[in-house]
Write an enzyme that holds these catalytic residues in place. Structure first.
Site, mmCIF file in Angstrom:
data_model
loop_
_atom_site.group_PDB
_atom_site.id
_atom_site.type_symbol
_atom_site.label_atom_id
_atom_site.label_comp_id
_atom_site.label_asym_id
_atom_site.label_seq_id
_atom_site.Cartn_x
_atom_site.Cartn_y
_atom_site.Cartn_z
ATOM 1 N N HIS A 46 0.866 -1.199 0.000
ATOM 2 C CA HIS A 46 0.000 0.000 0.000
ATOM 3 C C HIS A 46 0.896 1.241 0.000
ATOM 4 O O HIS A 46 0.822 2.067 0.915
ATOM 5 C CB HIS A 46 -0.934 0.047 1.229
ATOM 6 C CG HIS A 46 -2.161 -0.800 1.089
ATOM 7 N ND1 HIS A 46 -2.923 -1.177 2.188
ATOM 8 C CD2 HIS A 46 -2.783 -1.325 0.004
ATOM 9 C CE1 HIS A 46 -3.946 -1.910 1.759
ATOM 10 N NE2 HIS A 46 -3.890 -2.012 0.448
ATOM 11 N N HIS A 89 -11.877 -9.280 -6.384
ATOM 12 C CA HIS A 89 -11.467 -8.013 -5.769
ATOM 13 C C HIS A 89 -10.593 -7.271 -6.781
ATOM 14 O O HIS A 89 -9.641 -7.839 -7.309
ATOM 15 C CB HIS A 89 -10.690 -8.329 -4.491
ATOM 16 C CG HIS A 89 -10.196 -7.146 -3.725
ATOM 17 N ND1 HIS A 89 -10.764 -5.896 -3.811
ATOM 18 C CD2 HIS A 89 -9.180 -7.035 -2.834
ATOM 19 C CE1 HIS A 89 -10.117 -5.069 -3.013
ATOM 20 N NE2 HIS A 89 -9.147 -5.721 -2.409
ATOM 21 N N GLU A 141 -8.676 -4.555 -6.433
ATOM 22 C CA GLU A 141 -7.485 -3.786 -6.033
ATOM 23 C C GLU A 141 -6.301 -4.243 -6.903
ATOM 24 O O GLU A 141 -6.200 -5.423 -7.258
ATOM 25 C CB GLU A 141 -7.188 -3.966 -4.535
ATOM 26 C CG GLU A 141 -6.194 -2.924 -4.052
ATOM 27 C CD GLU A 141 -6.124 -2.772 -2.527
ATOM 28 O OE1 GLU A 141 -6.780 -3.530 -1.800
ATOM 29 O OE2 GLU A 141 -5.383 -1.871 -2.075
ATOM 30 N N ASP A 161 -3.338 -5.166 -6.631
ATOM 31 C CA ASP A 161 -2.485 -6.330 -6.324
ATOM 32 C C ASP A 161 -3.118 -7.626 -6.836
ATOM 33 O O ASP A 161 -2.436 -8.645 -6.934
ATOM 34 C CB ASP A 161 -2.144 -6.429 -4.828
ATOM 35 C CG ASP A 161 -3.335 -6.301 -3.910
ATOM 36 O OD1 ASP A 161 -4.295 -5.589 -4.259
ATOM 37 O OD2 ASP A 161 -3.307 -6.905 -2.818
ATOM 38 N N HIS A 200 -11.879 -6.467 1.224
ATOM 39 C CA HIS A 200 -11.512 -5.290 1.965
ATOM 40 C C HIS A 200 -11.923 -3.980 1.299
ATOM 41 O O HIS A 200 -11.682 -2.888 1.817
ATOM 42 C CB HIS A 200 -9.996 -5.400 2.205
ATOM 43 C CG HIS A 200 -9.115 -4.270 1.946
ATOM 44 N ND1 HIS A 200 -8.262 -4.127 0.880
ATOM 45 C CD2 HIS A 200 -8.932 -3.162 2.692
ATOM 46 C CE1 HIS A 200 -7.575 -3.031 0.971
ATOM 47 N NE2 HIS A 200 -7.953 -2.413 2.052
ATOM 48 N N ASP A 205 -8.855 -11.090 0.059
ATOM 49 C CA ASP A 205 -8.014 -10.591 1.156
ATOM 50 C C ASP A 205 -8.339 -11.233 2.517
ATOM 51 O O ASP A 205 -7.445 -11.450 3.340
ATOM 52 C CB ASP A 205 -8.181 -9.076 1.304
ATOM 53 C CG ASP A 205 -7.466 -8.293 0.216
ATOM 54 O OD1 ASP A 205 -6.533 -8.830 -0.398
ATOM 55 O OD2 ASP A 205 -7.852 -7.134 -0.004
ATOM 56 N N TYR A 248 -2.307 -8.638 9.551
ATOM 57 C CA TYR A 248 -3.161 -8.327 8.400
ATOM 58 C C TYR A 248 -4.525 -7.844 8.886
ATOM 59 O O TYR A 248 -5.058 -6.836 8.410
ATOM 60 C CB TYR A 248 -3.318 -9.581 7.520
ATOM 61 C CG TYR A 248 -3.805 -9.282 6.132
ATOM 62 C CD1 TYR A 248 -2.921 -9.198 5.067
ATOM 63 C CD2 TYR A 248 -5.157 -9.083 5.881
ATOM 64 C CE1 TYR A 248 -3.358 -8.914 3.785
ATOM 65 C CE2 TYR A 248 -5.607 -8.797 4.610
ATOM 66 C CZ TYR A 248 -4.703 -8.720 3.558
ATOM 67 O OH TYR A 248 -5.147 -8.429 2.298
ATOM 68 N N HIS A 302 -3.706 -13.818 -0.443
ATOM 69 C CA HIS A 302 -2.350 -13.534 0.065
ATOM 70 C C HIS A 302 -1.941 -14.638 1.049
ATOM 71 O O HIS A 302 -2.720 -15.004 1.938
ATOM 72 C CB HIS A 302 -2.307 -12.212 0.837
ATOM 73 C CG HIS A 302 -2.549 -10.995 0.008
ATOM 74 N ND1 HIS A 302 -1.690 -10.555 -0.966
ATOM 75 C CD2 HIS A 302 -3.560 -10.088 0.029
ATOM 76 C CE1 HIS A 302 -2.153 -9.447 -1.515
ATOM 77 N NE2 HIS A 302 -3.294 -9.140 -0.930
HETATM 78 FE FE1 FEO Z 1 -7.413 -5.346 -0.953
HETATM 79 FE FE2 FEO Z 1 -4.911 -7.660 -1.515
HETATM 80 O O1 FEO Z 1 -6.032 -6.207 -1.897
#
Ligand code: FEO
Length: 397
Positions: free
Chosen positions: A23, A79, A81, A83, A146, A165, A193, A226
């Site tokens: 981030h 998701h 995002e 990543d 998230h 996530d 996390y 992750h």
């Molecule tokens: Fe909310 Fe791993 O991205």
């Protein structure tokens, strides 16, 4: 490299061994991370999520070892995002008409990031995608876990819940399963996390876990986006942890965080810690200098603690910026059910404690007293007072 997860489900993600900040520069990742992407090869071939864009080329170079990219029938974006969606732009150049299953917010996020109007198939909780061989995906919206776009996907037959996530950890490992990695690192990173990324959305976690339990889905595996994934007895353990963390979690710990100019506020922190320990020898007290400590590790300690003491000398009529910035972080974290107070040294005006106490209350902590401040350097008499303050504070926690 494709790794078998179960039957026709394969991990096709990327292990990022080097990552130390995530981030931007907001989150320390002492153990790297992984970007977990999955390939499901039933009658239909489905790719679930991708990897962060710096690894897009590598991802698309290796994916053909597991599947002919032209044969992908659908993409699921749990998701958006970057990543997890970072390789989408290049992938979709290759297969522009392939349907992308995501929530309405997912489509909005993907369009916002990549400015492309892909073949979005908007899904809601309970919608399904039949992939043949008697299996289907059931989609479950999971807003704020998230991002507002997030959804979980449940694969029937294999009984795998893909949670992106949620339940993940920033932990680079070449092992897929949580039961195969170092448990100390695993659980530390799992809590880190949660405390740093998921905690602001604890109410959504409570709702989602209640909903999942109500659905009575047989869950043999939780596959995250992750770190390591959960199987067997670890599935219930991972869910139980989240349930407890989402409900005003605290242990018998007190966090003392401070910064100091000439050392007086450090002395206060350490003497107050002695007083707390004298009042309760079983309480774990951690004293952390915000100017030197890793702020994300400090946040974990605060998350675990039943109480927080924040110290700063008065500086230009305010608290030091390291302390002010940390409390601003706390505002976003929305930790609840914790007691708090402020302390610190001052030279001539001493505004910091009042200001800090007001901010601590504003960010949702229960301020139990007006804290303690001291003019100039502490002498022995002052130090005795700090110990006594610590004893009194401990009795209020
Ligand atoms: Fe909310 Fe791993 O991205």
């Amino acid at each position: 490299m494709a790794i078998n997860v179960k039957n026709n489900v394969f991990w096709v993600g990327k292990v990022d061994w080097e990552l130390r900040m995530f981030h931007g520069h907001e989150l320390s990742t002492h153990h790297g991370t992984t970007y977990n992407s999955y390939l499901i090869k039933e009658e239909k071939t489905v790719l679930m999520d991708t990897v962060w864009s710096p690894f897009a080329e590598e991802f698309l170079r290796e994916l053909p070892e597991a599947v002919d990219i032209d044969k992908i029938d659908a993409i699921i974006s749990n998701h958006a995002e970057p990543d997890h969606s970072g390789a989408m732009r290049d992938l979709m150049e290759m297969i522009p008409d392939v349907p992308v299953y995501c929530t309405a917010n997912g489509a909005k996020c993907l369009k916002g990031h990549y400015h492309k109007d892909w073949n979005f198939k908007i899904v809601r909780t309970g919608d399904t995608l039949d992939i043949g061989n008697g299996k289907k995906f059931v989609f479950i919206e999971a807003p704020m876990l998230h991002w507002p776009d997030t959804m979980f996907s449940y694969l029937t037959g294999d009984n795998i819940l893909f949670t992106t996530d949620a339940f993940g950890q920033h932990y680079a490992t070449d092992q897929i399963w949580a039961d195969l990695v170092d448990p100390a690192i695993l659980w530390d990173e799992d809590m880190k996390y949660y405390a740093n990324i998921i905690a602001p959305w604890s109410k959504s976690v409570q709702v989602k876990i209640r909903e999942l339990k109500g659905m009575n889905l047989p869950i043999d595996m939780i596959c995250t986006s992750h770190g390591a994934c959960w199987r067997g007895a670890d599935v219930a353990k991972a869910i139980d942890k989240y349930e407890s963390w989402a409900n005003e979690y605290k242990e018998n710990r007190v966090a003392i965080v401070y910064d100091t100019i000439w050392g007086g506020t450090r002395v206060m922190a350490e003497e107050i810690a002695k007083g707390i320990h004298l009042a309760d020898p079983h309480v774990i007290v951690n004293v952390m200098n915000l100017g030197a400590a890793d702020k994300n590790d400090v946040l974990v300690e605060v998350f675990r603690s039943k109480a927080l003491l924040v110290g700063s000398p008065s500086h230009n009529k305010c608290a030091l910026s390291s302390v002010g910035g940390f409390i601003e972080e706390m505002r976003g974290m929305a930790f609840r059910g914790k007691k708090a107070a402020a302390f610190g040294c001052y030279g001539w005006s001493g505004e910091a404690q009042k200001h800090l106490n007001a901010t601590l209350a504003e960010v949702g902590l229960e301020v139990v007293d007006e804290g303690i401040k001291h003019q100039w350097e502490p002498d022995e008499k002052a130090m005795t007072g700090f110990v006594e303050y610590g004893r009194a504070f401990a009795k209020k926690c």
